[in-house]
Design an enzyme around this catalytic site. Structure first.
Site, short mmCIF file in Angstrom:
data_model
loop_
_atom_site.label_atom_id
_atom_site.label_comp_id
_atom_site.label_asym_id
_atom_site.label_seq_id
_atom_site.Cartn_x
_atom_site.Cartn_y
_atom_site.Cartn_z
N GLY A 125 0.84 -1.20 0.00
CA GLY A 125 0.00 0.00 0.00
C GLY A 125 0.87 1.25 0.00
O GLY A 125 1.78 1.37 0.82
N ARG A 168 1.13 -5.28 -5.05
CA ARG A 168 1.24 -6.40 -4.10
C ARG A 168 1.45 -7.63 -4.98
O ARG A 168 0.51 -8.08 -5.63
CB ARG A 168 -0.05 -6.53 -3.28
CG ARG A 168 -0.36 -5.29 -2.41
CD ARG A 168 -1.49 -5.59 -1.46
NE ARG A 168 -2.10 -4.41 -0.87
CZ ARG A 168 -1.67 -3.79 0.22
NH1 ARG A 168 -0.61 -4.21 0.84
NH2 ARG A 168 -2.33 -2.74 0.69
N ASP A 172 4.84 -4.42 6.33
CA ASP A 172 5.22 -5.78 6.75
C ASP A 172 5.27 -6.78 5.59
O ASP A 172 6.14 -7.65 5.56
CB ASP A 172 4.36 -6.29 7.91
CG ASP A 172 2.87 -6.19 7.62
OD1 ASP A 172 2.50 -5.68 6.55
OD2 ASP A 172 2.09 -6.65 8.46
N THR A 177 4.21 2.89 5.42
CA THR A 177 2.83 2.41 5.52
C THR A 177 2.05 3.40 6.38
O THR A 177 2.59 3.92 7.36
CB THR A 177 2.72 1.01 6.14
OG1 THR A 177 1.35 0.76 6.51
CG2 THR A 177 3.58 0.83 7.38
N ASP A 231 -0.26 2.55 8.27
CA ASP A 231 -0.80 1.84 9.43
C ASP A 231 -0.02 2.02 10.74
O ASP A 231 -0.55 1.75 11.82
CB ASP A 231 -0.88 0.33 9.13
CG ASP A 231 -1.92 0.02 8.08
OD1 ASP A 231 -2.77 0.88 7.81
OD2 ASP A 231 -1.87 -1.08 7.50
N ASP A 242 2.17 0.15 11.93
CA ASP A 242 2.18 -1.12 12.66
C ASP A 242 3.51 -1.87 12.55
O ASP A 242 3.53 -3.09 12.55
CB ASP A 242 1.03 -2.01 12.16
CG ASP A 242 1.14 -2.28 10.67
OD1 ASP A 242 1.93 -1.61 9.99
OD2 ASP A 242 0.41 -3.17 10.17
N ARG A 255 -6.44 -2.74 9.06
CA ARG A 255 -6.97 -4.11 9.09
C ARG A 255 -6.58 -4.81 10.37
O ARG A 255 -7.36 -5.54 10.95
CB ARG A 255 -6.38 -4.91 7.90
CG ARG A 255 -7.28 -4.94 6.71
CD ARG A 255 -6.78 -5.90 5.67
NE ARG A 255 -5.43 -5.56 5.23
CZ ARG A 255 -5.05 -5.45 3.97
NH1 ARG A 255 -5.91 -5.68 3.01
NH2 ARG A 255 -3.83 -5.15 3.64
O1 F6P Z 1 -1.53 -1.37 4.66
C1 F6P Z 1 -2.02 -0.14 4.30
C2 F6P Z 1 -3.51 -0.21 4.01
O2 F6P Z 1 -3.92 1.07 3.61
C3 F6P Z 1 -4.37 -0.74 5.15
O3 F6P Z 1 -4.68 0.22 6.13
C4 F6P Z 1 -5.58 -1.22 4.40
O4 F6P Z 1 -6.24 -2.20 5.13
C5 F6P Z 1 -5.00 -1.76 3.14
O5 F6P Z 1 -3.77 -1.11 2.95
C6 F6P Z 1 -5.85 -1.61 1.92
O6 F6P Z 1 -5.20 -2.22 0.85
P1 F6P Z 1 -5.64 -2.12 -0.67
O7 F6P Z 1 -5.41 -0.72 -1.13
O8 F6P Z 1 -4.79 -3.10 -1.39
O9 F6P Z 1 -7.10 -2.47 -0.69
#
Ligand code: F6P
Length: 324
Positions: free
Chosen positions: A11, A72, A103, A126, A128, A130, A172
């Protein structure tokens, strides 16, 4: 080490560009050749790798998203995919990598290092927050401020109509955005994946709150154990069983991932990017460059992804006390 490459993966987060810029310019300052790998591990596998110059990263420090693009990659999870990636890197003579991501990115980097031994330094990119090994991740501050701006606006209309609003923020597995935007936005409740949500307690408190407040803001992290904001709203509505109350749900979604990075994110990104190159040259091999208590710290990938960064206890206490 003479040639290194940088990529962004997973992300995207505001500040990734500032980090790429810092990596490229530090590398050039240190007389290294530097390459950009496009679309993260996908581009490493497909050979989308280009030499970068100082001017390649001009005018990006202030921009959200990532000029190197992101993905990803499923193929990188396979040994065949990683072999293709390795062949592309060795064909160009790349001896070190800087991986900007979260991560998932570091999990890939760890496996790749174990198989092929190319030294890799991570930068924590990120929203997040985290990742163990850094107080803050690149993009978190911007994401919190984006959520906060939205919460402020929703608060105006919530108060005007005496409504109960459930606002879903990203996260998440982590509640950092929820907690900080909840404190800053004066929310009545914050629901996070790290702790069990007691909906009966929420309903009881909402009934009591109604004596002093007519509207409420409840911030729900998308990965809360009680469900997303829509699910939580339906459960609370049913339990509260008060037809005079009006419930609304707003999901902030990907708006939290975009926008110009804040000063804090630009500075953090620049520090991590510079340190990543210095770390590679100093012989670090599979570490993330983070900032803990104002100091740059190198933490092994295994710890960054294996150890849990806990929410700040004081923040949870603050939420409880200030929402009465
Ligand atoms: O990891 C970053 C993040 O923005 C999370 O907060 C979220 O759950 C996820 O990515 C969403 O991913 P995508 O854009 O692939 O749906």
């Amino acid at each position: 080490m003479k040639k290194i490459a940088v990529f962004t993966s997973g992300g995207d987060s505001p500040g990734m560009n500032a980090c790429v810029r810092a990596v490229v310019r530090t590398a050039i300052f240190k007389e290294l050749e530097v390459y950009g790998i496009y679309r993260g591990y996908e581009g490493m596998i497909d050979g989308e790798i280009k030499r970068l110059q100082s001017h390649s990263v001009s005018n990006i420090v202030q921009r959200g998203g990532t000029v190197l693009k992101s993905a990803r990659s499923m193929e990188f999870k396979t040994p065949e995919g990683r072999k293709k990636a390795y062949d592309n890197l060795t064909a160009l003579g790349i001896e070190g990598l800087v991986a900007i991501g979260g991560d998932g990115t570091f999990t890939g980097a760890k496996v790749f290092f174990e198989e092929y031994g190319i030294p890799t330094i991570g930068c924590p990119g990120t929203i997040d927050n985290d990742l163990y090994g850094t107080d803050y991740t690149i993009g978190f501050d911007t994401a919190v401020n984006t959520a906060l701006e939205a919460i402020d606006k929703i608060r105006d209309t919530a108060a005007a109509h005496d409504r109960i609003f459930f606002i879903e923020v990203m996260g998440r597995d982590a509640g950092f955005i929820a907690v900080e935007s909840g404190i800053g936005g004066g929310a009545e409740f914050v629901m996070v994946p790290e702790s069990k949500t007691d909906l009966d307690h929420v309903v009881k408190s909402l009934k009591n709150l109604r004596k002093s407040k007519s509207s409420s803001i409840i911030v729900v992290a998308e990965g809360d154990d009680a469900g997303n904001a829509q699910t939580v709203m339906e459960k609370v509505k049913q339990k509260l069983n008060d037809p005079t109350k009006d419930f609304k749900v707003t999901t902030l979604g990907h708006i939290q991932r975009g926008g110009n990075p804040t000063a804090r994110d630009r500075v953090l990104a620049s520090r991590c990017g510079m340190s990543a190159v210095e770390g590679l040259l100093a012989g670090h091999q599979f570490h993330m460059a983070g900032v803990v208590n104002q100091e740059v710290v190198f933490t092994p990938f295994a710890d960054c992804i294996g150890k849990t960064k806990s929410l700040i206890e004081d923040h949870l206490k603050l939420m409880k006390i200030l929402s009465i």
